[in-house]
Design an enzyme around this catalytic site. Structure first.
Site, PDB file in Angstrom:
ATOM      1  N   TYR A 142       0.810  -1.227   0.000  1.00  0.00           N
ATOM      2  CA  TYR A 142       0.000   0.000   0.000  1.00  0.00           C
ATOM      3  C   TYR A 142       0.843   1.277   0.000  1.00  0.00           C
ATOM      4  O   TYR A 142       0.349   2.343   0.348  1.00  0.00           O
ATOM      5  CB  TYR A 142      -0.939   0.005   1.232  1.00  0.00           C
ATOM      6  CG  TYR A 142      -2.124  -0.943   1.116  1.00  0.00           C
ATOM      7  CD1 TYR A 142      -2.172  -1.924   0.144  1.00  0.00           C
ATOM      8  CD2 TYR A 142      -3.199  -0.854   1.984  1.00  0.00           C
ATOM      9  CE1 TYR A 142      -3.236  -2.800   0.035  1.00  0.00           C
ATOM     10  CE2 TYR A 142      -4.284  -1.720   1.882  1.00  0.00           C
ATOM     11  CZ  TYR A 142      -4.293  -2.695   0.901  1.00  0.00           C
ATOM     12  OH  TYR A 142      -5.361  -3.556   0.806  1.00  0.00           O
ATOM     13  N   LYS A 193       3.880 -15.498   0.619  1.00  0.00           N
ATOM     14  CA  LYS A 193       3.660 -15.971  -0.748  1.00  0.00           C
ATOM     15  C   LYS A 193       5.033 -16.037  -1.409  1.00  0.00           C
ATOM     16  O   LYS A 193       5.233 -15.585  -2.537  1.00  0.00           O
ATOM     17  CB  LYS A 193       2.709 -15.024  -1.501  1.00  0.00           C
ATOM     18  CG  LYS A 193       2.146 -15.600  -2.788  1.00  0.00           C
ATOM     19  CD  LYS A 193       1.263 -16.816  -2.590  1.00  0.00           C
ATOM     20  CE  LYS A 193       0.998 -17.490  -3.922  1.00  0.00           C
ATOM     21  NZ  LYS A 193       0.321 -18.794  -3.787  1.00  0.00           N
ATOM     22  N   ASP A 226      -2.815 -18.157   0.274  1.00  0.00           N
ATOM     23  CA  ASP A 226      -3.993 -18.842  -0.270  1.00  0.00           C
ATOM     24  C   ASP A 226      -4.356 -20.039   0.609  1.00  0.00           C
ATOM     25  O   ASP A 226      -5.538 -20.280   0.918  1.00  0.00           O
ATOM     26  CB  ASP A 226      -3.765 -19.260  -1.729  1.00  0.00           C
ATOM     27  CG  ASP A 226      -2.363 -19.824  -1.979  1.00  0.00           C
ATOM     28  OD1 ASP A 226      -1.456 -19.577  -1.149  1.00  0.00           O
ATOM     29  OD2 ASP A 226      -2.173 -20.522  -2.983  1.00  0.00           O
ATOM     30  N   ASP A 250      -5.468  -7.202   4.974  1.00  0.00           N
ATOM     31  CA  ASP A 250      -6.737  -6.566   4.623  1.00  0.00           C
ATOM     32  C   ASP A 250      -7.728  -7.633   4.145  1.00  0.00           C
ATOM     33  O   ASP A 250      -8.892  -7.668   4.555  1.00  0.00           O
ATOM     34  CB  ASP A 250      -6.474  -5.540   3.508  1.00  0.00           C
ATOM     35  CG  ASP A 250      -7.572  -4.503   3.374  1.00  0.00           C
ATOM     36  OD1 ASP A 250      -8.534  -4.553   4.153  1.00  0.00           O
ATOM     37  OD2 ASP A 250      -7.480  -3.646   2.477  1.00  0.00           O
ATOM     38  N   ASP A 254     -11.067  -9.420   6.341  1.00  0.00           N
ATOM     39  CA  ASP A 254     -12.442  -9.355   5.823  1.00  0.00           C
ATOM     40  C   ASP A 254     -13.040 -10.756   5.734  1.00  0.00           C
ATOM     41  O   ASP A 254     -14.214 -10.967   6.057  1.00  0.00           O
ATOM     42  CB  ASP A 254     -12.473  -8.710   4.423  1.00  0.00           C
ATOM     43  CG  ASP A 254     -12.707  -7.206   4.504  1.00  0.00           C
ATOM     44  OD1 ASP A 254     -12.293  -6.602   5.498  1.00  0.00           O
ATOM     45  OD2 ASP A 254     -13.311  -6.649   3.568  1.00  0.00           O
TER      46      ASP A 254
HETATM   47  N1  GGG Z   1     -13.762   1.758   8.224  1.00  0.00           N
HETATM   48  C1  GGG Z   1     -12.891   2.458   7.428  1.00  0.00           C
HETATM   49  C2  GGG Z   1     -13.087   2.230   5.929  1.00  0.00           C
HETATM   50  O1  GGG Z   1     -13.767   2.997   5.294  1.00  0.00           O
HETATM   51  N2  GGG Z   1     -12.472   1.178   5.424  1.00  0.00           N
HETATM   52  C3  GGG Z   1     -12.544   0.834   4.040  1.00  0.00           C
HETATM   53  C4  GGG Z   1     -11.262   0.406   3.418  1.00  0.00           C
HETATM   54  O2  GGG Z   1     -11.236   0.026   2.268  1.00  0.00           O
HETATM   55  N3  GGG Z   1     -10.142   0.455   4.106  1.00  0.00           N
HETATM   56  C5  GGG Z   1      -8.900   0.120   3.547  1.00  0.00           C
HETATM   57  C6  GGG Z   1      -7.954  -0.393   4.559  1.00  0.00           C
HETATM   58  O3  GGG Z   1      -8.343  -0.723   5.676  1.00  0.00           O
HETATM   59  O4  GGG Z   1      -6.769  -0.490   4.236  1.00  0.00           O
END
Ligand code: GGG
Length: 367
Positions: A142, A193, A226, A250, A254
């Site tokens: 990032y 990876k 993976d 990230d 999720d």
């Molecule tokens: N809750 C904060 C938000 O809007 N997160 C969305 C997102 O895509 N965040 C990217 C990240 O956490 O790097």
């Protein structure tokens, strides 16, 4: 005692809804413990971008610097390019304040039916699904280096560089191993990876292995990312602390949140562990434009993020109350938002948590 000063960035979409719901809960918990919170709101986000061309003012970071913590809702709107919102607000804050740890608990809360219950025999229970992701939050994939070239031609290409440093990997790995060392199971999985990414991920593996030597009580191993994603589904009981790069963390967090029932449940803490800069607390979900304005967004992730913030500020009593109260509401199961099968709105869920705070005193729950 002087109040803790907190900068509030409610942001866009459901961000303002979940923040509005969470603040009275945090305020009430703090009040019960004699802790003063002073909230200062900043109207930054996509509206600000539309009006000024920036997600936050030029001196935005300087204005946030003196605060004890930052409380964030969500950013992003369908009519604003995604990279504008995240790169214009969240990432500069994480970077400027050296919030190099993104801590994301992934737990199946008692009372919820897990998404994959009964399918394939995976042991989905609150006892077996209890992980925390330690995501590297300041570099990696990032960093934002690269560019678009020969745009609009058949030869168009994009380059997106990642940067991994020994120092960056070492400090987040050390944080993760220390965390694992203090948890009952003392397990750590490192997401890699290195079979395909022969520079960055080989360095990642080498540094993680070096750090691991200082934590002989922690049982750890690297997994290709993976395979690790698959393992979170098939054998969640074999995982505890997950150490991952910015992008991998990230994605994995999720996945973890979705497996527990909803992205709306999961909190995140962007930590500057040394405390030299403010840390930032947010639900992991985004702005969810599809449900924005309907009053049905789940506030639990935001309230839980607030508990992490209270804990970070040294208000462990208030943090414990909030966490116990939100667990009680979820376990009770009568006041839940629609994505969890309930009929309650954002404010109703938050109010149910607030009403439980008085009975939720005691020692903080085990982390
Ligand atoms: N809750 C904060 C938000 O809007 N997160 C969305 C997102 O895509 N965040 C990217 C990240 O956490 O790097």
């Amino acid at each position: 005692m002087s109040p803790h000063r907190i900068a509030v960035l409610a942001g866009d979409g459901i961000g303002p809804e979940v923040v509005e719901a969470a603040l009275p809960v945090l305020e009430a918990a703090a009040g019960l413990e004699g802790v003063d919170l002073d909230w200062v709101h900043f109207p930054w986000g996509c509206d600000h971008w539309q009006a000024t061309g920036r997600m936050m003012p030029e001196d935005g970071l300087d204005r946030l610097r003196p605060f004890d913590a930052i409380f964030l809702g969500a950013v992003g709107r369908p009519d604003v390019p995604d990279h504008v919102s995240v790169r214009g607000l969240i990432l500069p804050i994480r970077r400027a304040f050296d919030q190099y740890v993104n801590l994301r608990p992934m737990e199946l809360l008692p009372g919820l039916s897990p998404v994959l219950a009964g399918r394939g025999g995976a042991p989905f229970s609150p006892e077996s699904f209890r992980m925390v992701c330690v995501r590297e939050n300041s570099e990696g994939e990032y960093v934002g280096l690269g560019g678009r070239f020969d745009q609009g031609t058949r030869d168009e290409r994009a380059e997106q560089l990642s940067v991994f440093t020994r120092r960056g990997i070492e400090r987040v790995a050390r944080y993760a191993f220390r965390l694992a060392d203090g948890r009952p199971r003392r397990l750590l999985a490192s997401a890699t990876k290195s079979n395909a990414w022969q520079h960055a991920m080989v360095l990642w593996d080498e540094v993680v292995e070096e750090v691991a030597r200082d934590f002989p009580r922690v049982s750890w191993r690297p997994y290709h990312v993976d395979a690790l994603a698959a393992r979170m589904v098939s054998h969640p009981d074999s995982l505890d602390v997950i150490l991952a790069s910015n992008l991998f963390g990230d994605i994995l967090s999720d996945l973890g949140a979705a497996l527990t029932g909803s992205l709306g449940l999961a909190p995140g803490a962007n930590l500057n562990p040394e405390g030299t800069h403010p840390s930032m607390f947010e639900p992991i979900h985004g702005s969810a434009p599809d449900i924005a304005g309907q009053g049905i967004a789940n506030p639990i992730g935001t309230i839980w993020a607030g508990a992490l913030m209270l804990d970070h500020l040294g208000a462990q009593g208030a943090a414990g109350r909030v966490e116990r109260a939100l667990r009680a509401v979820v376990a009770d199961g009568t006041v839940l938002t629609p994505e969890l099968g309930g009929r309650a709105g954002t404010m109703e869920v938050a109010e149910a948590v607030r009403l439980r705070l008085a009975d939720a005193g005691g020692a903080p729950p085990p982390s």
